[in-house]
Design a protein around this motif. Structure first.
Motif, PDB file in Angstrom:
ATOM      1  N   VAL A 117       0.949  -1.398  -0.063  1.00  0.00           N
ATOM      2  CA  VAL A 117      -0.052   0.089   0.006  1.00  0.00           C
ATOM      3  C   VAL A 117       0.816   1.401   0.040  1.00  0.00           C
ATOM      4  O   VAL A 117       2.015   1.273   0.726  1.00  0.00           O
ATOM      5  CB  VAL A 117      -0.786   0.043   1.102  1.00  0.00           C
ATOM      6  N   LYS A 118       0.412   2.258  -0.449  1.00  0.00           N
ATOM      7  CA  LYS A 118       1.173   3.741  -0.802  1.00  0.00           C
ATOM      8  C   LYS A 118       0.406   4.654  -0.091  1.00  0.00           C
ATOM      9  O   LYS A 118      -0.837   4.810  -0.477  1.00  0.00           O
ATOM     10  CB  LYS A 118       1.440   4.014  -2.160  1.00  0.00           C
ATOM     11  N   VAL A 119       0.986   5.266   0.890  1.00  0.00           N
ATOM     12  CA  VAL A 119       0.222   6.350   1.694  1.00  0.00           C
ATOM     13  C   VAL A 119       0.474   7.847   0.955  1.00  0.00           C
ATOM     14  O   VAL A 119       1.608   7.981   0.425  1.00  0.00           O
ATOM     15  CB  VAL A 119       0.604   6.187   3.178  1.00  0.00           C
ATOM     16  N   GLN A 120      -0.678   8.447   0.955  1.00  0.00           N
ATOM     17  CA  GLN A 120      -0.895   9.743   0.234  1.00  0.00           C
ATOM     18  C   GLN A 120      -1.663  10.772   1.015  1.00  0.00           C
ATOM     19  O   GLN A 120      -2.412  10.288   2.033  1.00  0.00           O
ATOM     20  CB  GLN A 120      -0.976   9.895  -1.148  1.00  0.00           C
ATOM     21  N   MET A 121      -1.547  12.159   0.895  1.00  0.00           N
ATOM     22  CA  MET A 121      -2.264  12.894   1.721  1.00  0.00           C
ATOM     23  C   MET A 121      -2.985  14.066   0.761  1.00  0.00           C
ATOM     24  O   MET A 121      -1.877  14.523   0.009  1.00  0.00           O
ATOM     25  CB  MET A 121      -1.553  13.441   2.918  1.00  0.00           C
ATOM     26  N   ILE A 122      -3.988  14.370   0.818  1.00  0.00           N
ATOM     27  CA  ILE A 122      -4.378  15.696   0.435  1.00  0.00           C
ATOM     28  C   ILE A 122      -4.989  16.632   1.543  1.00  0.00           C
ATOM     29  O   ILE A 122      -5.471  15.992   2.556  1.00  0.00           O
ATOM     30  CB  ILE A 122      -5.470  15.772  -0.492  1.00  0.00           C
ATOM     31  N   GLY A 123      -4.747  17.913   1.519  1.00  0.00           N
ATOM     32  CA  GLY A 123      -5.167  18.764   2.554  1.00  0.00           C
ATOM     33  C   GLY A 123      -4.065  19.868   2.720  1.00  0.00           C
ATOM     34  O   GLY A 123      -2.856  19.891   2.313  1.00  0.00           O
ATOM     35  N   TYR A 124      -4.436  20.784   3.742  1.00  0.00           N
ATOM     36  CA  TYR A 124      -3.288  21.760   4.062  1.00  0.00           C
ATOM     37  C   TYR A 124      -2.509  21.468   5.130  1.00  0.00           C
ATOM     38  O   TYR A 124      -2.893  21.464   6.448  1.00  0.00           O
ATOM     39  CB  TYR A 124      -4.120  22.983   4.204  1.00  0.00           C
ATOM     40  N   GLU A 137       4.061  12.155   6.867  1.00  0.00           N
ATOM     41  CA  GLU A 137       5.308  12.395   5.856  1.00  0.00           C
ATOM     42  C   GLU A 137       6.054  11.177   5.998  1.00  0.00           C
ATOM     43  O   GLU A 137       6.712  10.867   5.059  1.00  0.00           O
ATOM     44  CB  GLU A 137       6.189  13.494   6.169  1.00  0.00           C
ATOM     45  N   LYS A 138       6.367  10.596   7.235  1.00  0.00           N
ATOM     46  CA  LYS A 138       7.212   9.347   7.383  1.00  0.00           C
ATOM     47  C   LYS A 138       6.512   7.996   6.420  1.00  0.00           C
ATOM     48  O   LYS A 138       7.260   7.463   5.640  1.00  0.00           O
ATOM     49  CB  LYS A 138       7.174   8.903   8.756  1.00  0.00           C
ATOM     50  N   ALA A 139       5.311   7.874   6.736  1.00  0.00           N
ATOM     51  CA  ALA A 139       4.742   6.973   6.134  1.00  0.00           C
ATOM     52  C   ALA A 139       4.729   7.128   4.463  1.00  0.00           C
ATOM     53  O   ALA A 139       4.915   6.093   3.541  1.00  0.00           O
ATOM     54  CB  ALA A 139       3.020   6.924   6.473  1.00  0.00           C
ATOM     55  N   MET A 140       4.466   8.166   3.994  1.00  0.00           N
ATOM     56  CA  MET A 140       4.636   8.517   2.746  1.00  0.00           C
ATOM     57  C   MET A 140       5.975   8.273   1.815  1.00  0.00           C
ATOM     58  O   MET A 140       6.030   7.948   1.018  1.00  0.00           O
ATOM     59  CB  MET A 140       4.236  10.069   2.188  1.00  0.00           C
ATOM     60  N   THR A 143       6.479   4.462   1.940  1.00  0.00           N
ATOM     61  CA  THR A 143       5.733   3.535   0.948  1.00  0.00           C
ATOM     62  C   THR A 143       5.833   4.318  -0.361  1.00  0.00           C
ATOM     63  O   THR A 143       5.166   3.582  -1.261  1.00  0.00           O
ATOM     64  CB  THR A 143       4.460   3.633   1.513  1.00  0.00           C
ATOM     65  N   GLU A 144       6.613   5.011  -0.622  1.00  0.00           N
ATOM     66  CA  GLU A 144       6.586   5.962  -1.987  1.00  0.00           C
ATOM     67  C   GLU A 144       6.706   5.004  -3.284  1.00  0.00           C
ATOM     68  O   GLU A 144       6.351   5.465  -4.284  1.00  0.00           O
ATOM     69  CB  GLU A 144       7.395   7.263  -1.990  1.00  0.00           C
ATOM     70  N   LEU A 149      -2.338  -0.350  -3.808  1.00  0.00           N
ATOM     71  CA  LEU A 149      -3.391   0.732  -3.651  1.00  0.00           C
ATOM     72  C   LEU A 149      -2.917   1.870  -2.973  1.00  0.00           C
ATOM     73  O   LEU A 149      -1.847   1.588  -2.151  1.00  0.00           O
ATOM     74  CB  LEU A 149      -4.593   0.067  -2.490  1.00  0.00           C
ATOM     75  N   ILE A 150      -3.368   2.986  -3.515  1.00  0.00           N
ATOM     76  CA  ILE A 150      -3.028   4.459  -2.771  1.00  0.00           C
ATOM     77  C   ILE A 150      -3.945   4.762  -1.768  1.00  0.00           C
ATOM     78  O   ILE A 150      -5.086   4.835  -1.987  1.00  0.00           O
ATOM     79  CB  ILE A 150      -2.953   5.596  -3.840  1.00  0.00           C
ATOM     80  N   LEU A 151      -3.392   4.886  -0.460  1.00  0.00           N
ATOM     81  CA  LEU A 151      -4.409   5.046   0.534  1.00  0.00           C
ATOM     82  C   LEU A 151      -3.849   6.633   0.895  1.00  0.00           C
ATOM     83  O   LEU A 151      -3.148   6.952   1.306  1.00  0.00           O
ATOM     84  CB  LEU A 151      -3.871   4.411   1.893  1.00  0.00           C
ATOM     85  N   ASN A 152      -5.286   7.383   0.313  1.00  0.00           N
ATOM     86  CA  ASN A 152      -5.039   8.824   0.323  1.00  0.00           C
ATOM     87  C   ASN A 152      -5.694   9.392   1.153  1.00  0.00           C
ATOM     88  O   ASN A 152      -6.972   9.331   1.478  1.00  0.00           O
ATOM     89  CB  ASN A 152      -5.407   9.253  -1.324  1.00  0.00           C
TER      90      ASN A 152
END
Length: 258
Positions: A117-124, A137-140, A143-144, A149-152
């Motif tokens: 699984v690849k961790v991403q984030m959207i938001g401020y 950030e560490k998880a991203m 897993t980059e 699956l992208i877990l966003n």
């Protein structure tokens, strides 16, 4: 076997569950699923527990739904974890919610990594506590290179703000000559959103019986199929995800055509 982990739980899932999973994979699976995880507070209130207990229980659901979605071949799963409006909640609740990414990723990141699984984030991210963003950030970072699956996580995310910021950026790029206004179209506009690189959601799930979008991915959900359920998020199970995808697969998507 593809679903070995679920075989160990046959006593707690319907007898035809594994067959339904195999059947789902034989038909077009929603490439991108977005979920508004609602009902944690009500789940806790029904049990005379503090609201944070509902958030903690909901965290466990994120793990099992992510694993199942990955097994089914879903490419991206966007979870509405914290909105730009959620800062209005009591400080004790906000503080707890800001600790959940650390707890979730600290507990489940090894398993998510093993599942590709690849961790991403959207938001401020600027408004987030430093400890919260560091965990994400560490998880991203770790897993980059994963290709599953992208877990966003939509964390401190609001769609209206996202759209306004996109418009501002387009205006700046147009004035500076980077972008010609005659070339602005839906594709160009989408590239200025936080979800750049992700396909628009095919399926939106909202739990707890509420039927509204709550400022979530307003542009991206234009032609998304919606699935609402009265089930509170901490009670949302693999069976409910299967039901949602099965219904999605039985719908005819026209995208404005006939």
């Amino acid at each position: 076997m593809l679903f070995d982990k679920f075989n160990k739980r046959k006593k707690t899932i319907p007898s035809n569950f594994l067959e339904r999973m195999e059947s789902i994979r034989e038909r077009p699976v929603p490439e991108h699923i977005a979920i508004i995880m609602d009902g944690n507070g009500r789940w806790a209130k029904k049990r005379a527990l503090p609201r944070v207990a509902g958030h903690h229980e909901g965290m466990k659901v994120v793990r099992k739904i992510t694993i199942l979605a990955n097994k089914l071949g879903v490419k991206a799963l966007t979870l509405y974890a914290f909105s730009t409006e959620n800062w209005k909640r009591p400080k004790t609740e906000v503080d707890y919610l800001m600790k959940l990414p650390e707890e979730f990723l600290g507990t489940y990141l090894p398993e998510l990594t093993s599942e590709n699984v690849k961790v991403q984030m959207i938001g401020y991210k600027e408004q987030l506590p430093s400890h919260t963003y560091r965990a994400v950030e560490k998880a991203m970072s770790q897993t980059e290179n994963n290709s599953g699956l992208i877990l966003n996580f939509a964390l401190n995310y609001g769609s209206r703000a996202e759209i306004i910021e996109a418009v501002k950026s387009i205006v700046i790029d147009t004035k500076s000559g980077i972008l010609s206004e005659n070339k602005i179209n839906e594709e160009i506009f989408s590239n200025y959103l936080m979800t750049k690189g992700l396909s628009d959601p095919d399926l939106l799930i909202r739990t707890s019986g509420e039927i509204r979008l709550s400022n979530f991915m307003l542009w991206q959900l234009a032609y998304t199929e919606f699935w609402f359920t009265d089930v509170l998020w901490p009670d949302f199970s693999e069976e409910h995800l299967i039901q949602a995808i099965e219904e999605f697969q039985n719908r005819q998507r026209r995208f404005g055509g006939v």
